[in-house]
Scaffold this active site. Sequence first.
Site, PDB file in Angstrom:
ATOM      1  N   VAL A  55      -2.979  -4.448 -14.983  1.00  0.00           N
ATOM      2  CA  VAL A  55      -3.759  -5.276 -14.406  1.00  0.00           C
ATOM      3  C   VAL A  55      -4.594  -5.230 -13.433  1.00  0.00           C
ATOM      4  CG1 VAL A  55      -2.900  -6.997 -14.601  1.00  0.00           C
ATOM      5  CG2 VAL A  55      -4.798  -8.131 -15.641  1.00  0.00           C
ATOM      6  N   TYR A  56      -3.297  -4.969 -12.092  1.00  0.00           N
ATOM      7  CA  TYR A  56      -4.364  -4.865 -11.204  1.00  0.00           C
ATOM      8  C   TYR A  56      -5.455  -4.183 -10.436  1.00  0.00           C
ATOM      9  CZ  TYR A  56       0.841  -6.997 -10.441  1.00  0.00           C
ATOM     10  OH  TYR A  56       1.994  -7.628 -10.723  1.00  0.00           O
ATOM     11  N   SER A  57      -6.454  -4.288  -9.797  1.00  0.00           N
ATOM     12  CA  SER A  57      -7.341  -5.727  -9.818  1.00  0.00           C
ATOM     13  C   SER A  57      -8.098  -6.158 -10.331  1.00  0.00           C
ATOM     14  CB  SER A  57      -6.927  -5.890  -7.753  1.00  0.00           C
ATOM     15  OG  SER A  57      -7.692  -4.740  -7.571  1.00  0.00           O
TER      16      SER A  57
END
Length: 318
Positions: A55-57
């Site tokens: 999920v980054y970023s």
Amino acid sequence: MTDIPHRTLGATDLATPPMILGGNVFGWTVDRDASFRILDAFVDAGGTMIDTADVYSAWVDGHHGGESETIIGEWLRQSGKRDQVLIATKVGMLPADGGEKLAPARIAAAADASLRRLGTDRIDLYYAHQDDEDTPQADYLAAFGQLIDAGKVRVLGASNFRAMRLKSALDLATAEGLPRFHVLQPEYNLVSRHKYEGELQNLCVEHNIGVAPYYGLASGFLTGKYRSEADLQKSVRGGNVEKLLAGKGAAVLAAMDAVAAETGATLAQIALAWLAAQEGVTAPIASATSVEQLEELVGAWRLALTTEQLARLADAGA
């Protein structure tokens, strides 16, 4: 460096100095070239584990998730240092192919996507980034087990789990022969202690679960960077620490200032050393936005606070 103290994460064969490098800033507040320099400096200093997530970023306008993994993967290919590091990543907060959270099809698809971005054949530590009460625990543990059986994942971890749910997962793994969570990644630092201390901490100690806290520096607050309302404008993270100024943050900073005067250490080093000394904790996670900042953080590896100093810091935030 050969004299860096290493700690083993729970009952696994994964070992790290008492700090893990956070990769959440890569591709967000740190560009590709600066990320490469930080990663090189971390390995040169003796660091072993790099922590990221699919999920980054995704929270950045124009980003879709995977930006951090992509940069780390490019660095792994260019540097040739894959066998010198351990890669930890996560699934559960980025909905995409296969569904969302910890749906078995999502776990399978997310793992393959992370492996592609990282340019590697295995994930050393794969976390459930958050619990998923809509998916039976047996189902998502079995899905993780398929990744282990395929050689795509070595060790499983859980992040942001409540004690009751972590215990039920551990009990289920034992009863049904499913893979077990060996590492926990909770939010934990000198000004945010309630999510780990108590029942969750006791559970981890009892079951030999390695603990790798995130937000070890409380979004930069524990570096002493934010001491007034005006300081909140210094960083994109400033808004995250505003509430700390109104709470016990000032008292904690004052206690840290006193320990800094006694030891010559920086506040960031003191915050990480305090965490590393807490029961059950293997290594806190911290991110750096420059090589100079990274060098400061790794200085915490050899900082041994006295029992009295540890207690004084804890009392300030109690």
